[in-house]
Write an enzyme that holds these catalytic residues in place. Structure first.
Site, PDB file in Angstrom:
ATOM      1  N   HIS A   1       0.425  -1.137  -0.092  1.00  0.00           N
ATOM      2  CA  HIS A   1       0.066   0.145  -0.241  1.00  0.00           C
ATOM      3  C   HIS A   1       0.888   1.338  -0.264  1.00  0.00           C
ATOM      4  CE1 HIS A   1       0.575   0.451   4.533  1.00  0.00           C
ATOM      5  NE2 HIS A   1       1.139  -0.241   4.452  1.00  0.00           N
TER       6      HIS A   1
ATOM      7  N   GLU B   1      -2.710  -7.841   6.851  1.00  0.00           N
ATOM      8  CA  GLU B   1      -1.995  -7.381   7.230  1.00  0.00           C
ATOM      9  C   GLU B   1      -1.871  -8.136   8.516  1.00  0.00           C
ATOM     10  OE1 GLU B   1      -3.202  -3.578  10.418  1.00  0.00           O
ATOM     11  OE2 GLU B   1      -1.522  -3.584   9.516  1.00  0.00           O
TER      12      GLU B   1
END
Length: 252
Positions: free
Chosen positions: A22, A127
């Protein structure tokens, strides 16, 4: 329910996976501002920072110029806000908003009109799990990101983050291998994955350990270093081996 069973894979089949971390997030900005974790603002599901949005615009422009934007058949993204913003910002169709100038412009940058690939969210590539970090509800996500398919995610609210301890590297790596097997079972030949630095790094370390006996170490060793924000690294899979196509080592 997400299945991980691998389909029969013939020797002439290959899959190209483009791994993307990201773009720069507000939590990254806090880490840079304050060395002491106690002084940082704690974000449960941080959004992209202004720098992150700039990285998204630049990456979309670069991928469009290279032709990769048109080759991607599928985008798989973590369901957290910063990965969703990165996915839609790079691969989604241009939307008319305050940063859009007419049809075909994204944040003031001219981009060719193309049939953007489907974007699907998966919990398998999110994550490292830790207390205090969670995603929004799926209803909220669908409202904010209508271009993303959330049908693979079964639970409306996030319960994964409630563990008292931070998820171990071994657990993240195991999740990464499970995710890669799921990708290998799909029909697409070129897929982009938008995820997180620790998840991507641990997945590549696990792949390196798995394939060290079948390929030259030089191919995977450079890939296990931590990803920069909005960095792309690409892998090509053939049956039971993986080779490096190339990587973008631009640090942001």
């Amino acid at each position: 329910m997400e299945t991980t069973a691998a389909a029969p894979y013939h020797s002439n089949q290959k899959l190209v996976i483009h791994l993307i971390r990201h773009a720069h997030g507000l939590h990254n900005l806090e880490s840079e501002r304050h060395r002491d974790p106690l002084k940082r603002i704690q974000y449960a599901d941080p959004e992209l920072s202004p720098l992150g949005w700039q990285q998204v615009r630049e990456q979309r422009k670069d991928l469009s110029a290279s032709g990769l934007l048109e080759r991607i058949e599928l985008v798989v993204t973590s369901p957290l806000t910063r990965t969703l913003q990165t996915s839609v910002g790079i691969f989604g169709s241009p939307l008319k908003d305050e940063n859009t100038v007419g049809n075909g412009y994204q944040n003031g940058i001219k981009t060719p009109i193309f049939n953007h690939p489907p974007i699907i969210a998966s919990e398998l590539c999110r994550e490292r799990l830790s207390k205090g970090r969670s995603r929004g509800s799926i209803s909220q996500c669908r409202s904010r990101f209508p271009q993303v398919d959330f049908s693979l995610i079964e639970r409306e609210d996030d319960i994964l983050w409630e563990a008292d301890e931070r998820e171990s590297d071994e657990s993240v790596a195991a999740k990464g291998i499970k995710f890669i097997k799921w990708l290998l079972a799909r029909k697409e030949k070129e897929i982009a994955v938008v995820s997180h630095g620790v998840f991507l790094q641990q997945t590549l370390i696990a792949l390196k350990n798995e394939f060290d006996s079948s390929i030259e170490e030089e191919f995977l060793t450079p890939l296990v270093y931590l990803f920069g924000n909005c960095e792309i690294r690409s892998l090509k899979f053939f049956r039971e081996s993986v080779v490096r196509l190339g990587q973008d080592y631009k640090k942001n």
